[in-house]
Design a protein around this motif. Structure first.
Motif, PDB file in Angstrom:
ATOM      1  N   ILE A 376      54.963  51.360  23.197  1.00  0.00           N
ATOM      2  CA  ILE A 376      53.615  51.661  23.113  1.00  0.00           C
ATOM      3  C   ILE A 376      52.851  51.446  24.393  1.00  0.00           C
ATOM      4  O   ILE A 376      52.704  50.150  24.787  1.00  0.00           O
ATOM      5  N   VAL A 377      52.276  52.252  25.177  1.00  0.00           N
ATOM      6  CA  VAL A 377      51.376  52.172  26.203  1.00  0.00           C
ATOM      7  C   VAL A 377      49.962  52.402  25.910  1.00  0.00           C
ATOM      8  O   VAL A 377      49.608  53.290  25.710  1.00  0.00           O
ATOM      9  N   THR A 378      49.159  51.414  26.406  1.00  0.00           N
ATOM     10  CA  THR A 378      47.665  51.486  26.434  1.00  0.00           C
ATOM     11  C   THR A 378      47.358  51.434  27.834  1.00  0.00           C
ATOM     12  O   THR A 378      47.757  50.656  28.449  1.00  0.00           O
ATOM     13  N   ASN A 379      46.416  52.370  27.841  1.00  0.00           N
ATOM     14  CA  ASN A 379      45.954  52.115  29.390  1.00  0.00           C
ATOM     15  C   ASN A 379      44.301  52.310  29.543  1.00  0.00           C
ATOM     16  O   ASN A 379      43.621  52.759  28.789  1.00  0.00           O
ATOM     17  N   ASP A 380      43.949  51.619  30.668  1.00  0.00           N
ATOM     18  CA  ASP A 380      42.518  51.594  30.909  1.00  0.00           C
ATOM     19  C   ASP A 380      42.116  52.763  31.824  1.00  0.00           C
ATOM     20  O   ASP A 380      42.800  53.665  32.031  1.00  0.00           O
ATOM     21  N   ALA A 381      40.751  52.988  32.081  1.00  0.00           N
ATOM     22  CA  ALA A 381      40.316  53.924  32.939  1.00  0.00           C
ATOM     23  C   ALA A 381      40.296  53.448  34.370  1.00  0.00           C
ATOM     24  O   ALA A 381      40.029  52.151  34.630  1.00  0.00           O
ATOM     25  N   GLY A 382      40.660  54.104  35.433  1.00  0.00           N
ATOM     26  CA  GLY A 382      40.659  54.064  36.749  1.00  0.00           C
ATOM     27  C   GLY A 382      41.847  54.733  37.393  1.00  0.00           C
ATOM     28  O   GLY A 382      42.604  55.290  36.896  1.00  0.00           O
ATOM     29  N   ASN A 383      41.654  54.476  38.767  1.00  0.00           N
ATOM     30  CA  ASN A 383      42.621  55.344  39.501  1.00  0.00           C
ATOM     31  C   ASN A 383      44.118  55.051  39.347  1.00  0.00           C
ATOM     32  O   ASN A 383      45.107  55.674  39.545  1.00  0.00           O
ATOM     33  N   PHE A 384      44.285  53.715  38.850  1.00  0.00           N
ATOM     34  CA  PHE A 384      45.633  53.222  38.848  1.00  0.00           C
ATOM     35  C   PHE A 384      46.239  53.923  37.536  1.00  0.00           C
ATOM     36  O   PHE A 384      47.489  54.125  37.514  1.00  0.00           O
ATOM     37  N   SER A 385      45.494  54.354  36.709  1.00  0.00           N
ATOM     38  CA  SER A 385      45.908  55.008  35.503  1.00  0.00           C
ATOM     39  C   SER A 385      46.754  56.445  35.827  1.00  0.00           C
ATOM     40  O   SER A 385      47.800  56.849  35.125  1.00  0.00           O
TER      41      SER A 385
END
Length: 546
Positions: A376-385
């Motif tokens: 399960i992958v959770t991700n933040d906001a930002g260019n890395f995403s």
């Protein structure tokens, strides 16, 4: 006779709620007491209300059932708001229970008072204040029904502090609202369009994320190329030959070309948000759009469809596939070239080592090599995403937990909640140092409550998304720098095991070491501040002046 708080918690427990996330407050003491006393429920005290809201929203994405976020009066409600807004934009069921000032003080601008339903009006699907204890459960049942309706979303109920201790009354938990079956005339009309189509494409969204089997059979029956809506990559298996890509920020033209050139576009369970439509340019004007959604309000809200169908996307897919079989229809073509383009695009290429830090592509490639397919992958906001979206392939439903709202600070709380909701599963949180420094304190919540996510922080010392926009618009960055803090020490102080890596040769060993450990784990990846996206550098945008 039980009090109003007990009647509310009884109702929510019978409805399948298992966790209540909160920062404790004096205005809803009875609710906390009732939850804490029940062995089948978990009361999770978080370090900030934004963390509580993000956790409750993320749990619903993982389980399909709402969780509860609780807070006190105006101050707690204001801090919850970012997660509530995320639930609204992401169509996620969420129950928000708020303590309010005493009944006799309402309307006097009492301590921390605001009209809470009115305050939340634009970002919720339901709002009410309970004025009688015997109606508390009844009103929460109404909130639950609206929250889990055809277009799910956040529902808020406020309780004046003196109401919860009063005598309660039971209420029936609402039965799930079933989306209508598609009308046969609509299915037949859709069949005629797709049977004659030469370049048929589908966009799948949040309303279709539990329909892998039905969507695959439909795609194969009609030769549909399939695109996933923004941060809905788990709605269709990315390893299927008909999957052509993710409609994300900056999706290149070679990936979106099949959609731009499609003669018929099937939209299944997507409200066609700004990013999915590539700033409202897709589906293209010449495409015949068939939009199917369980929420009637979504059909035609953004694009006027050639055929609009108010129905369950899964039921529609089954019905259309059945008609194809009955009429002996066979797909006439595939998407070999477009699929090959997607596979090239989504396969990490070797990247040169940089003197100023790791390349984000190398980080995602190492994670993909070591973590299981059902992570399960959770991700933040930002260019890395962008790197995660491009190089991670989702093959299972409900494995992508990311904010369509673009809220920063999401990844860590979401990873904590995903780990609590799916114990035994590998949970990966992806964050930049900006987002991590907003909500990283929830690692303490993880350590205390037994959550075991692996959080990877792309530390480049920069609000890279804003720096990119500034480089393009003004030619110089401003207010985007982040100090090179010892994030590993910070994570360790909160109870996590942390490793910091700046050498690409150390990535694999660090990931394997952390995966072998228990508890919350953090990998600090010191990444290059110059690498903004897979195709853009800050120095390049600034013409060498960075």
């Amino acid at each position: 006779m039980s009090n109003a708080a007990a009647s509310v918690v009884d109702l929510l427990e019978r409805a399948g709620v298992r966790r209540f996330y909160t920062v404790p407050g004096e205005s809803f003491l009875e609710l906390m007491d009732e939850v804490a006393a029940r062995p089948g429920l978990q009361l999770v005290s978080t370090r900030h209300e934004s963390g509580a809201a993000f956790m409750a929203e993320a749990e619903a994405k993982v389980t399909g059932r709402p969780a509860v976020a609780m807070a006190t009066r105006a101050v707690g409600a204001a801090n919850l708001a970012i997660g509530v807004h995320t639930a609204k934009q992401d169509s996620t069921p969420l129950i928000v229970l708020l303590g309010q000032v005493e009944t006799d003080h309402l309307g006097k601008e009492a301590f921390q008072e605001v009209d809470l339903p009115r305050f939340y009006d634009e970002i919720t699907v339901f709002g009410a204040t309970v004025h009688r204890p015997d109606r508390a459960a009844e009103i929460v049942a109404r909130a639950l029904r609206r929250s889990t309706g055809p277009r799910p979303g956040p529902a808020v109920v406020a309780f004046p502090a003196d109401v919860l201790a009063g005598p309660g009354a039971p209420a029936d938990a609402p039965t799930p609202t079933s989306a209508p079956e598609p009308a046969q005339a609509a299915v037949d009309a859709a069949y005629d369009l797709f049977a004659a189509a030469e370049r048929p494409v589908a966009i799948v969204g949040e309303g279709a994320r539990d329909a892998h089997t039905e969507l695959v059979e439909l795609a194969e029956a009609f030769g549909l190329g399939v695109f996933a809506g923004f941060r809905r990559q788990d709605a269709f298996p990315n390893d299927h030959p008909h999957y052509l890509g993710h409609l994300a920020l900056g999706t290149p033209a070679e990936i979106t070309r099949p959609l731009r050139e499609a003669d018929v576009v099937l939209v299944l369970g997507s409200r066609l948000d700004e990013v999915t439509t590539q700033t409202y340019t897709l589906p293209a004007a010449g495409s015949a759009v068939v939009q199917v959604d369980a929420a009637a309000e979504n059909v035609g809200a953004v694009v006027t469809p050639h055929l609009g169908v108010h129905a369950s996307p899964a039921a529609f897919a089954r019905a259309l596939t059945r008609v194809a079989a009955q009429r002996g229809h066979r797909a006439r073509f595939g998407w070999v070239q477009a699929r090959a383009g997607y596979e090239r695009f989504s396969t990490p290429e070797p990247v040169p080592a940089a003197a100023d830090g790791l390349h984000p592509t190398a980080v995602v490639a190492a994670l993909r090599a070591h973590l299981p397919a059902d992570t399960i992958v959770t991700n933040d906001a930002g260019n890395f995403s962008v790197f995660g979206h491009r190089y991670w392939r989702f093959t299972r439903p409900r494995t992508q937990v990311g904010p369509v709202s673009g809220a920063m600070g999401y990844a860590v709380p979401a990873a904590v909640a995903a780990s609590l909701a799916a114990p035994g599963r590998t949970v990966l949180g992806l964050a930049g140092d900006g987002g991590f420094l907003m909500t990283g304190q929830e690692l303490e919540t993880a350590a205390r409550c037994g959550a075991e996510p692996l959080v990877v922080v792309f530390q480049n010392g920069l609000y890279a998304t804003i720096a990119m926009h500034q480089a393009r618009a003004t030619g110089r960055p401003a207010a985007v720098d982040i100090s090179p803090a010892d994030l590993g020490a910070y994570a360790a102080a909160l109870g996590a095991t942390a490793r910091t890596v700046a050498d690409p040769g150390e990535l694999g060993d660090a990931i394997r070491e952390l995966l072998a450990l228990r508890g919350p784990r953090v990998l600090i990846a010191r990444t290059s501040p110059d690498v903004l996206t897979p195709s853009a550098t800050l120095s390049g945008l600034l013409g060498g002046r960075a």
